[in-house]
Design an enzyme around this catalytic site. Structure first.
Site, PDB file in Angstrom:
ATOM      1  N   ARG A   1      -4.059  10.146   4.219  1.00 37.76           N
ATOM      2  CA  ARG A   1      -2.973  11.109   4.296  1.00 37.76           C
ATOM      3  C   ARG A   1      -2.025  11.026   3.095  1.00 37.76           C
ATOM      4  O   ARG A   1      -1.418  12.025   2.703  1.00 37.76           O
ATOM      5  CB  ARG A   1      -2.208  10.879   5.597  1.00 37.76           C
ATOM      6  CG  ARG A   1      -1.139  11.879   5.833  1.00 37.76           C
ATOM      7  CD  ARG A   1      -0.389  11.589   7.108  1.00 37.76           C
ATOM      8  NE  ARG A   1       0.919  12.202   7.067  1.00 37.76           N
ATOM      9  CZ  ARG A   1       1.193  13.404   7.527  1.00 37.76           C
ATOM     10  NH1 ARG A   1       0.260  14.123   8.085  1.00 37.76           N
ATOM     11  NH2 ARG A   1       2.408  13.896   7.429  1.00 37.76           N
TER      12      ARG A   1
ATOM     13  N   ASP B   1       4.611   0.474  12.125  1.00 43.21           N
ATOM     14  CA  ASP B   1       3.363  -0.124  11.634  1.00 43.21           C
ATOM     15  C   ASP B   1       3.159  -1.554  12.150  1.00 43.21           C
ATOM     16  O   ASP B   1       2.065  -2.100  12.013  1.00 43.21           O
ATOM     17  CB  ASP B   1       3.322  -0.108  10.099  1.00 43.21           C
ATOM     18  CG  ASP B   1       3.039   1.291   9.561  1.00 43.21           C
ATOM     19  OD1 ASP B   1       2.709   2.181  10.358  1.00 43.21           O
ATOM     20  OD2 ASP B   1       3.142   1.484   8.330  1.00 43.21           O
TER      21      ASP B   1
ATOM     22  N   ASP C   1      -4.381  12.719  13.266  1.00 45.15           N
ATOM     23  CA  ASP C   1      -5.177  11.510  13.140  1.00 45.15           C
ATOM     24  C   ASP C   1      -4.908  10.622  14.330  1.00 45.15           C
ATOM     25  O   ASP C   1      -4.230  11.020  15.264  1.00 45.15           O
ATOM     26  CB  ASP C   1      -4.956  10.802  11.797  1.00 45.15           C
ATOM     27  CG  ASP C   1      -3.532  10.348  11.626  1.00 45.15           C
ATOM     28  OD1 ASP C   1      -2.866  10.117  12.649  1.00 45.15           O
ATOM     29  OD2 ASP C   1      -3.094  10.215  10.491  1.00 45.15           O
TER      30      ASP C   1
ATOM     31  N   LYS D   1       0.845  -1.209   0.000  1.00 42.22           N
ATOM     32  CA  LYS D   1       0.000   0.000   0.000  1.00 42.22           C
ATOM     33  C   LYS D   1       0.877   1.255   0.000  1.00 42.22           C
ATOM     34  O   LYS D   1       0.661   2.171  -0.794  1.00 42.22           O
ATOM     35  CB  LYS D   1      -0.876   0.010   1.256  1.00 42.22           C
ATOM     36  CG  LYS D   1      -1.574   1.319   1.513  1.00 42.22           C
ATOM     37  CD  LYS D   1      -2.393   1.298   2.787  1.00 42.22           C
ATOM     38  CE  LYS D   1      -1.692   1.863   3.985  1.00 42.22           C
ATOM     39  NZ  LYS D   1      -1.527   3.312   4.015  1.00 42.22           N
ATOM     40  N   ASN D   2       1.865   1.267   0.917  1.00 46.18           N
ATOM     41  CA  ASN D   2       2.635   2.496   1.093  1.00 46.18           C
ATOM     42  C   ASN D   2       3.599   2.762  -0.056  1.00 46.18           C
ATOM     43  O   ASN D   2       4.243   3.803  -0.094  1.00 46.18           O
ATOM     44  CB  ASN D   2       3.392   2.464   2.421  1.00 46.18           C
ATOM     45  CG  ASN D   2       2.448   2.689   3.588  1.00 46.18           C
ATOM     46  OD1 ASN D   2       1.272   2.972   3.395  1.00 46.18           O
ATOM     47  ND2 ASN D   2       2.960   2.543   4.795  1.00 46.18           N
TER      48      ASN D   2
HETATM   49  C1  UD1 Z   1       4.515   6.711   6.488  1.00 42.97           C
HETATM   50  C2  UD1 Z   1       3.552   5.553   6.357  1.00 42.97           C
HETATM   51  C3  UD1 Z   1       3.137   5.041   7.723  1.00 42.97           C
HETATM   52  C4  UD1 Z   1       4.346   4.729   8.559  1.00 42.97           C
HETATM   53  C5  UD1 Z   1       5.306   5.914   8.599  1.00 42.97           C
HETATM   54  C6  UD1 Z   1       6.605   5.614   9.329  1.00 42.97           C
HETATM   55  C7  UD1 Z   1       2.369   5.954   4.316  1.00 42.97           C
HETATM   56  C8  UD1 Z   1       1.091   6.321   3.662  1.00 42.97           C
HETATM   57  N1  UD1 Z   1       2.388   5.976   5.630  1.00 42.97           N
HETATM   58  O1  UD1 Z   1       3.795   7.779   7.105  1.00 42.97           O
HETATM   59  O2  UD1 Z   1       2.342   3.864   7.539  1.00 42.97           O
HETATM   60  O3  UD1 Z   1       3.925   4.442   9.879  1.00 42.97           O
HETATM   61  O4  UD1 Z   1       5.640   6.327   7.257  1.00 42.97           O
HETATM   62  O5  UD1 Z   1       7.217   4.495   8.770  1.00 42.97           O
HETATM   63  O6  UD1 Z   1       3.344   5.635   3.665  1.00 42.97           O
HETATM   64  N2  UD1 Z   1       7.010  14.514  10.829  1.00 42.97           N
HETATM   65  C9  UD1 Z   1       7.142  15.848  11.161  1.00 42.97           C
HETATM   66  N3  UD1 Z   1       7.122  16.762  10.147  1.00 42.97           N
HETATM   67  C10 UD1 Z   1       6.978  16.422   8.844  1.00 42.97           C
HETATM   68  C11 UD1 Z   1       6.844  15.044   8.525  1.00 42.97           C
HETATM   69  C12 UD1 Z   1       6.872  14.111   9.549  1.00 42.97           C
HETATM   70  O7  UD1 Z   1       7.279  16.199  12.336  1.00 42.97           O
HETATM   71  O8  UD1 Z   1       6.963  17.306   7.982  1.00 42.97           O
HETATM   72  C13 UD1 Z   1       7.040  13.509  11.925  1.00 42.97           C
HETATM   73  C14 UD1 Z   1       5.702  12.812  12.097  1.00 42.97           C
HETATM   74  O9  UD1 Z   1       4.840  13.547  12.934  1.00 42.97           O
HETATM   75  C15 UD1 Z   1       6.122  11.497  12.732  1.00 42.97           C
HETATM   76  C16 UD1 Z   1       7.483  11.227  12.086  1.00 42.97           C
HETATM   77  O10 UD1 Z   1       7.924  12.458  11.565  1.00 42.97           O
HETATM   78  O11 UD1 Z   1       6.298  11.639  14.119  1.00 42.97           O
HETATM   79  C17 UD1 Z   1       7.454  10.175  10.995  1.00 42.97           C
HETATM   80  O12 UD1 Z   1       6.521  10.529  10.003  1.00 42.97           O
HETATM   81  P1  UD1 Z   1       6.688  10.102   8.480  1.00 42.97           P
HETATM   82  O13 UD1 Z   1       7.888   9.222   8.325  1.00 42.97           O
HETATM   83  O14 UD1 Z   1       6.606  11.330   7.652  1.00 42.97           O
HETATM   84  O15 UD1 Z   1       5.393   9.209   8.261  1.00 42.97           O
HETATM   85  P2  UD1 Z   1       4.376   9.264   7.062  1.00 42.97           P
HETATM   86  O16 UD1 Z   1       5.104   9.457   5.791  1.00 42.97           O
HETATM   87  O17 UD1 Z   1       3.255  10.175   7.413  1.00 42.97           O
END
Ligand code: UD1
Length: 420
Positions: free
Chosen positions: A93, A306, A117, A23-24
């Site tokens: 998202r 995850d 979320d 999915k991701n």
């Molecule tokens: C993706 C995955 C999710 C997985 C996560 C970590 C998808 C759709 N989702 O989520 O299933 O759990 O990676 O492996 O692929 N953060 C910030 N600022 C930003 C971006 C992120 O503070 O601009 C923080 C987030 O709040 C979180 C951390 O960084 O605490 C990790 O987030 P991120 O790696 O970006 O996760 P997603 O890409 O949202």
């Protein structure tokens, strides 16, 4: 009609499953198709609700999207639209992954802010700071990120404070069409991201360092459509591996890639599982009650956040005490209260959960709060005495194709029920 899952615990899962594309990865590949005019085809796409949501988003942007269960083709117009509406972004998202491609390709994007979320507040600050460093102007207005770069993006040196998956993806998909060289330091290294990089390379992008913390991107002026097969889903594979271990079962996971799950499989081995390679995947067997395992989630190659609900569920019925530390999403322990409803002994203190294993959980009604928490609760239901009903099971269908049906084929007593 909304559904819930009704599980009668006790079965030891036995048999074979086939793992779909991730999915991701698939959702990100679909968004990145926007980078080239013409028809891109993505194979091995999972048959899940989120793929339909991304297809809807791309359709609203002017693409012609044709789906069959495991394939999607996206015909991208010369000038796609530039707005990702809130109703889709709040549902999923990953919609924000259109931000980088749209700014890079048409110099303009308006993407709804996803908001918080159930697994924590997930900022977009790295995405926005990175796009600004690449020369875009970006600001928030009426709940949308408005980004523009009419003269095009210009390569630069980027550094991420945390190796965010989404930010790395948005910046990578922006930088491929920027003028000159971009480096991204402290980039995410998840296998899904490597898949995205390989997809972009097959479109004509020039990227070095995939799978390492430093990405070097030589911008090109144009990309071309491509055909690509999605990498197999390591989180789904990991979920089946935990299901086998928890139910003291024996599952052969076709298409499961052990190399993407080194730490989770090592942890399962120390819990007592016997894991072997097969011709096209892995086999996970468990004879006895699992031993408890301490785990700390971390960006790849660390233990994936995850799979954190699965490891908490396993520890809930394991022999011994364990500490699970969540280092990626601060809100991810919310589902623990549901496990406690099943009789689990868990204390949460900040980002640590301490778990004292019990011999058996006791079936009860619970509610899924997100995709992975939902899957973790189903696994807990499978090892609970009596009936567990998992409400809000649509969350699970967002990430696991035909989960209930696959569990049935492994011998689980699980049924879908409509909720009126
Ligand atoms: C993706 C995955 C999710 C997985 C996560 C970590 C998808 C759709 N989702 O989520 O299933 O759990 O990676 O492996 O692929 N953060 C910030 N600022 C930003 C971006 C992120 O503070 O601009 C923080 C987030 O709040 C979180 C951390 O960084 O605490 C990790 O987030 P991120 O790696 O970006 O996760 P997603 O890409 O949202």
């Amino acid at each position: 009609m909304p559904e819930r899952l009704r599980i009668v615990g006790g079965a030891r899962l036995r048999g074979e499953v086939k793992v779909c594309g991730a999915k991701n990865s698939a959702l990100k590949l679909m968004a990145a198709a926007l980078l080239a005019q013409g028809k891109t085809t993505i194979r091995n796409v999972p048959d899940i609700a989120d793929v339909a949501t991304m297809a809807e988003l791309l359709t609203r942007l002017g693409c012609t999207v044709v789906r069959s269960p495991h394939e999607v083709s996206i015909d991208v117009p010369e000038k796609p639209g530039h707005r990702a509406d809130y109703d889709l972004v709040r549902k999923m998202r990953a919609s924000i992954n259109v931000l980088g491609p749209l700014v890079a390709r048409i110099g303009e994007a308006e993407v709804a802010l996803p908001g918080g979320d159930a697994i924590g507040s997930r900022g977009l600050d790295f995405h926005i700071k990175g796009l600004e460093a690449l020369g875009a102007k970006a600001h928030n207005e009426h709940g949308y990120v408005m980004a523009s770069a009419p003269g095009g993006l210009v390569g630069t040196e980027l550094f991420l404070d945390f190796p965010s998956v989404g930010a790395t993806e948005n910046l990578l998909t922006a930088a491929v069409l920027a003028k000159g060289i971009t480096t991204i330091e402290n980039a995410a290294r998840e296998p899904d991201l490597v898949d995205l990089g390989e997809f972009l390379i097959s479109m004509g992008a020039k990227i070095e360092g995939l799978g390492t913390p430093t990405l070097v991107i030589h911008g090109v002026s144009q990309l071309h459509p491509t055909t690509h097969s999605t990498i197999s889903d390591r989180i789904v594979t990991g979920t089946w591996a935990f299901a086998a271990a928890m139910t003291r079962g024996d599952i052969t996971i076709h298409g499961g890639r052990a190399q993407d799950l080194e730490i989770p499989l090592e942890k399962l081995t120390s819990a007592g599982a016997i894991i072997t390679s097969t011709a096209d995947g892995i086999r996970v067997r468990m004879e006895n009650r699992p031993q408890s395992i301490d785990v700390a989630t971390l960006p790849y190659p660390g233990f994936p956040t995850d799979l954190q609900p699965m490891v908490i569920s396993l520890n809930a019925i394991a022999d011994g005490n364990a500490i699970v530390t969540e280092n990626v999403f601060e809100g991810r322990f919310m589902f623990v209260n549901e496990l406690i409803r099943l009789g689990a002994h868990i204390n949460v203190d900040g980002h640590h959960a301490s778990i004292r294993g019990v011999e058996q959980l006791s079936g009860a009604p619970v509610a899924a709060t997100d995709i992975r928490a939902g899957a973790g609760l189903v696994l807990a239901g499978l090892v609970s005495e009596g009936v567990t009903v998992v409400e809000d099971s649509f969350h699970i269908d967002r990430g696991y194709p035909h989960f209930a049906e696959q569990l049935q084929s492994l011998g689980a007593d699980i049924t879908r029920e409509s909720v009126n």
